[in-house]
Design a protein around this motif. Structure first.
Motif, PDB file in Angstrom:
ATOM      1  N   ASP A  24     -47.894 -82.703  16.946  1.00 16.59           N
ATOM      2  CA  ASP A  24     -49.014 -81.627  17.601  1.00 16.59           C
ATOM      3  C   ASP A  24     -48.554 -80.265  16.849  1.00 16.59           C
ATOM      4  O   ASP A  24     -47.545 -79.414  17.035  1.00 16.59           O
ATOM      5  CB  ASP A  24     -48.436 -81.399  19.194  1.00 16.59           C
ATOM      6  CG  ASP A  24     -49.491 -81.563  19.869  1.00 16.59           C
ATOM      7  OD1 ASP A  24     -50.646 -81.736  19.377  1.00 16.59           O
ATOM      8  OD2 ASP A  24     -49.433 -81.380  21.146  1.00 16.59           O
ATOM      9  N   PRO A  26     -49.703 -76.450  16.316  1.00 17.57           N
ATOM     10  CA  PRO A  26     -50.307 -75.438  17.391  1.00 17.57           C
ATOM     11  C   PRO A  26     -51.530 -74.814  16.491  1.00 17.57           C
ATOM     12  O   PRO A  26     -51.578 -74.617  15.429  1.00 17.57           O
ATOM     13  CB  PRO A  26     -49.220 -74.244  17.552  1.00 17.57           C
ATOM     14  CG  PRO A  26     -48.355 -74.615  16.297  1.00 17.57           C
ATOM     15  CD  PRO A  26     -48.550 -76.025  16.035  1.00 17.57           C
ATOM     16  N   ARG A  87     -41.047 -76.478  19.618  1.00 15.93           N
ATOM     17  CA  ARG A  87     -41.862 -77.078  20.568  1.00 15.93           C
ATOM     18  C   ARG A  87     -40.897 -77.633  21.577  1.00 15.93           C
ATOM     19  O   ARG A  87     -40.174 -78.597  21.194  1.00 15.93           O
ATOM     20  CB  ARG A  87     -43.048 -77.577  19.770  1.00 15.93           C
ATOM     21  CG  ARG A  87     -43.666 -78.740  20.971  1.00 15.93           C
ATOM     22  CD  ARG A  87     -44.574 -77.621  21.776  1.00 15.93           C
ATOM     23  NE  ARG A  87     -45.575 -77.041  21.177  1.00 15.93           N
ATOM     24  CZ  ARG A  87     -46.704 -77.187  20.415  1.00 15.93           C
ATOM     25  NH1 ARG A  87     -46.991 -78.590  20.470  1.00 15.93           N
ATOM     26  NH2 ARG A  87     -47.449 -76.589  19.809  1.00 15.93           N
ATOM     27  N   GLY A  89     -42.057 -79.900  25.011  1.00 12.65           N
ATOM     28  CA  GLY A  89     -43.567 -80.008  25.648  1.00 12.65           C
ATOM     29  C   GLY A  89     -44.633 -79.180  25.611  1.00 12.65           C
ATOM     30  O   GLY A  89     -45.107 -79.002  24.338  1.00 12.65           O
ATOM     31  N   ASP A  90     -45.009 -78.545  26.580  1.00  8.29           N
ATOM     32  CA  ASP A  90     -46.090 -77.254  26.419  1.00  8.29           C
ATOM     33  C   ASP A  90     -45.717 -75.984  26.312  1.00  8.29           C
ATOM     34  O   ASP A  90     -46.156 -75.108  26.721  1.00  8.29           O
ATOM     35  CB  ASP A  90     -47.167 -77.349  27.640  1.00  8.29           C
ATOM     36  CG  ASP A  90     -46.479 -77.420  28.855  1.00  8.29           C
ATOM     37  OD1 ASP A  90     -45.292 -77.267  29.018  1.00  8.29           O
ATOM     38  OD2 ASP A  90     -47.240 -77.336  29.741  1.00  8.29           O
ATOM     39  N   ALA A  91     -44.072 -75.796  25.926  1.00  8.83           N
ATOM     40  CA  ALA A  91     -43.458 -74.524  25.793  1.00  8.83           C
ATOM     41  C   ALA A  91     -42.869 -74.474  24.598  1.00  8.83           C
ATOM     42  O   ALA A  91     -42.743 -75.278  23.826  1.00  8.83           O
ATOM     43  CB  ALA A  91     -42.679 -74.445  26.947  1.00  8.83           C
ATOM     44  N   TRP A  92     -42.750 -72.996  24.403  1.00 12.32           N
ATOM     45  CA  TRP A  92     -41.982 -72.750  22.960  1.00 12.32           C
ATOM     46  C   TRP A  92     -40.616 -72.176  23.438  1.00 12.32           C
ATOM     47  O   TRP A  92     -40.350 -71.433  24.226  1.00 12.32           O
ATOM     48  CB  TRP A  92     -42.613 -71.768  22.280  1.00 12.32           C
ATOM     49  CG  TRP A  92     -43.712 -71.980  21.422  1.00 12.32           C
ATOM     50  CD1 TRP A  92     -45.252 -71.436  21.756  1.00 12.32           C
ATOM     51  CD2 TRP A  92     -43.827 -72.610  20.479  1.00 12.32           C
ATOM     52  NE1 TRP A  92     -46.107 -72.051  20.794  1.00 12.32           N
ATOM     53  CE2 TRP A  92     -45.339 -72.878  20.046  1.00 12.32           C
ATOM     54  CE3 TRP A  92     -43.281 -73.614  19.427  1.00 12.32           C
ATOM     55  CZ2 TRP A  92     -45.724 -73.534  18.947  1.00 12.32           C
ATOM     56  CZ3 TRP A  92     -43.662 -74.249  18.634  1.00 12.32           C
ATOM     57  CH2 TRP A  92     -44.892 -74.177  18.262  1.00 12.32           C
ATOM     58  N   ALA A 121     -44.261 -69.702  27.780  1.00  9.91           N
ATOM     59  CA  ALA A 121     -45.396 -70.688  27.551  1.00  9.91           C
ATOM     60  C   ALA A 121     -46.116 -70.635  26.472  1.00  9.91           C
ATOM     61  O   ALA A 121     -46.002 -69.698  25.714  1.00  9.91           O
ATOM     62  CB  ALA A 121     -46.250 -70.676  28.953  1.00  9.91           C
ATOM     63  N   GLU A 122     -46.972 -71.680  26.066  1.00  6.43           N
ATOM     64  CA  GLU A 122     -47.887 -71.555  24.873  1.00  6.43           C
ATOM     65  C   GLU A 122     -49.191 -71.364  25.271  1.00  6.43           C
ATOM     66  O   GLU A 122     -49.867 -71.972  26.111  1.00  6.43           O
ATOM     67  CB  GLU A 122     -47.995 -73.039  24.190  1.00  6.43           C
ATOM     68  CG  GLU A 122     -48.726 -72.795  22.986  1.00  6.43           C
ATOM     69  CD  GLU A 122     -48.748 -74.385  22.204  1.00  6.43           C
ATOM     70  OE1 GLU A 122     -49.425 -74.447  21.115  1.00  6.43           O
ATOM     71  OE2 GLU A 122     -48.493 -75.401  22.926  1.00  6.43           O
ATOM     72  N   LYS A 124     -52.773 -71.896  24.724  1.00  6.04           N
ATOM     73  CA  LYS A 124     -53.510 -73.223  24.354  1.00  6.04           C
ATOM     74  C   LYS A 124     -54.411 -72.774  23.133  1.00  6.04           C
ATOM     75  O   LYS A 124     -54.374 -73.586  22.083  1.00  6.04           O
ATOM     76  CB  LYS A 124     -54.237 -73.698  25.362  1.00  6.04           C
ATOM     77  CG  LYS A 124     -53.308 -74.431  26.436  1.00  6.04           C
ATOM     78  CD  LYS A 124     -52.471 -75.583  25.508  1.00  6.04           C
ATOM     79  CE  LYS A 124     -51.593 -76.295  26.512  1.00  6.04           C
ATOM     80  NZ  LYS A 124     -50.666 -77.063  25.682  1.00  6.04           N
TER      81      LYS A 124
END
Length: 569
Positions: A24, A26, A87, A89-92, A121-122, A124
């Protein structure tokens, strides 16, 4: 292997390929432009995970490509002290690079250890970090990709979370991100400013105090200034006290401080002298009408007394036939007392004019209550005779502490006590002399927080400072330290996550510092702002080349100096 995101991991780890599925990547803000291509591509991979830090592998080619990037944060990606993100999951996860070494197993590979700083958090749409918090809840797994942290990321990370703060400079290596200190967190848990001579320590201290005064114009700050440097810096915003106008009453001293000033003996003789002084001092204090109205008083009670009363009581005790000792102890104390009364250098404290009950006025003017728009008082002790300097500092520090303790019933007015050259007053165990100033500052460091007292320590020799006192400082601001012992001492006092930053302490330039602890969200390297000329302390080094190329007026200069020297003022 520039595009690691499209390749397998085996180039890095030397282990079998995990497959070539594309990770993935970003998305990146449009305003990044093409130059931000480096932000989208990984620069490394996680090899090993442990609690506070981990091991990662960098691709040398990718690091070299990042060096050409116009974004200064990306240009430093992967280097010691820089920030990288991982990375999960959906966080940094944000981490700091602690060290680097060449990977012998693979060409163009670099192994590095990292310290985790926090997570966010990221976004989107942009791939940026937001909602950053210190600490880690989810760790990455080996094989996770490592990306450079961009200036846009760092803007989010260093942005204020809404708490009261002051800005003092720019975050390194960015060009425009402001570095802030959270006032309550920094002052609530004490702070220390460390740095070798000549690194801009005094100017940086003045900058921080000016910013605090601007943010809190009704504050209460007491600064002990042993060299008379800060008078010039705070002439407009502070109240300056020195031997000419301090007028500190001698009777404010407690028994221990009286002993330091009046007793010259040691060993068994000192104990004898202490017993005599305690009895006579209590007698002198008891003669005051104030003592009669209060009932029971102690030898430590800040009750005014006449020096002549103390002298007369000593004389009377010495004349008694049933005394247990010879006359020598009485003569020693009486002789010292007469010496203090006669010496003009001690007049700021032992003047016969100071016998009135001025305790309320003295505390009000020194603690800036009310401040009248001048929230800081600079106590210039450079003119105080060296043998009682530490006692004067002890009295001022103890007054701060006692005022806070006896004022608990009131709505507390927190006081910040700033101590320049702190290693003089709270020396390490090796140099400890049992002085009252070391005891009271040690007590303020341990207990002051509960009573609303903040301690600010400034020193160029942290290794000569009592270890227990430095460990109580929640925020440490370290400028360049040239001495190995000092560097090791500061590293031991700083939290784990700051280790990568600490390795850059010997390489800091003037007006640069590493800040870590309670006062900042994560450890940061800061370039201090320039301070206006009229706000700087008088700590400039003389220019030998310039001053040794001019002559004239030397005879008059020497005469003036000798006159001041003789008159001790």
């Amino acid at each position: 292997m520039a595009d690691m995101g499209k390749h397998e991991f085996d180039r890095f780890t030397g282990e079998p390929s995990l497959g070539s599925s594309e990770p993935d990547i970003p998305q990146v803000d449009e305003d990044y432009g093409e130059a931000q291509e480096n932000a989208r591509l990984p620069i490394g991979v996680v090899l090993e995970i442990s609690g506070s830090g981990s091991q990662i592998a960098f691709d040398l080619q990718r690091i070299n490509e990042c060096m050409e990037d116009p974004d200064p944060s990306i240009a430093l990606a992967g280097q010691v002290g820089s920030q990288i993100k991982i990375r999960v999951g959906d966080a940094w996860l944000l981490a700091s690079v602690r060290d680097q070494r060449k990977d012998r197993r693979t060409e163009g590979g670099i192994i590095a250890h990292i310290d985790f700083l926090g997570e966010g958090a990221e976004e989107k749409l942009t791939g940026r970090i937001h909602g950053f918090k210190r600490g880690v809840t989810r760790y990455p797994i080996p094989g996770a990709m490592v990306y450079p942290a961009t200036t846009k990321d760092l803007e989010q990370i260093y942005a204020s979370d809404g708490r009261a703060n002051i800005t003092i400079g720019k975050v390194f290596p960015t060009r425009d991100i402001r570095a802030g200190l959270y006032i309550d967190a920094m002052l609530g848990k004490h702070f220390a400013l460390l740095g070798s001579t000549g690194t801009g320590k005094s100017t940086s201290a003045a900058l921080i105090l000016h910013r605090i005064c601007e943010a809190a114009p009704e504050g209460h700050i007491v600064m002990i200034d042993p060299h008379g440097e800060y008078s010039a810096a705070f002439r407009q915003t502070g109240q300056i006290f020195d031997v000419s106008n301090l007028q500190m009453p001698y009777w404010l001293m407690n028994f221990e401080e009286h002993c330091e000033v009046l007793l010259t003996s040691d060993g068994n003789e000192r104990q004898v002298d202490m017993d005599i002084l305690a009895k006579c001092l209590l007698g002198a204090r008891s003669k005051n009408r104030l003592a009669e109205t209060m009932g029971k008083i102690t030898v430590d009670s800040p009750i005014p007394y006449l020096l002549s009363d103390l002298s007369n009581i000593l004389q009377d005790e010495m004349g008694k036939l049933d005394k247990a000792n010879s006359s020598a102890p009485y003569m020693r104390i009486k002789g010292k007392l007469e010496e203090l009364k006669a010496d003009p250098r001690y007049q700021f404290m032992f003047s016969g004019m100071l016998v009135g009950d001025t305790m309320t006025q003295f505390i009000s003017k020194v603690f800036r209550m009310p401040g009248d728009g001048k929230p800081i008082s600079i106590i210039d002790v450079s003119g105080v005779p060296s043998d009682i300097t530490s006692t004067v500092v002890a009295v001022l520090s103890r007054l701060v502490f006692d005022f806070a303790i006896w004022g608990r019933e009131e709505k507390t007015r927190p006081i910040l006590l700033v101590c320049e050259e702190a290693h003089r007053y709270v020396p390490s165990e090796k140099h400890a002399d049992g002085s009252s100033v070391a005891k009271i500052l040690g007590r303020i460091a341990k207990e002051g927080r509960k009573y609303g007292i903040s301690l600010g320590l400034i020193t160029q020799r942290p290794s000569d400072l009592a270890e227990g006192v430095l460990s109580q400082c929640g925020t440490i601001i370290s400028m360049r330290l040239n001495n190995d012992r000092d560097q090791a001492f500061v590293k031991a006092a700083m939290p784990e996550g700051a280790r990568g930053f600490l390795d850059s302490i010997p390489a800091l330039r003037n007006r640069e510092c590493i800040i870590c602890g309670e006062g900042v969200a994560i450890p940061i390297r800061v370039t201090f702002d320039n301070l206006e000329e009229h706000k700087r302390p008088a700590s400039e080094d003389p220019s030998f080349a310039e001053l040794w190329n001019h002559s004239g007026g030397e005879e008059e200069l020497v005469q003036r100096v000798v006159l001041r020297w003789r008159s001790q003022g």
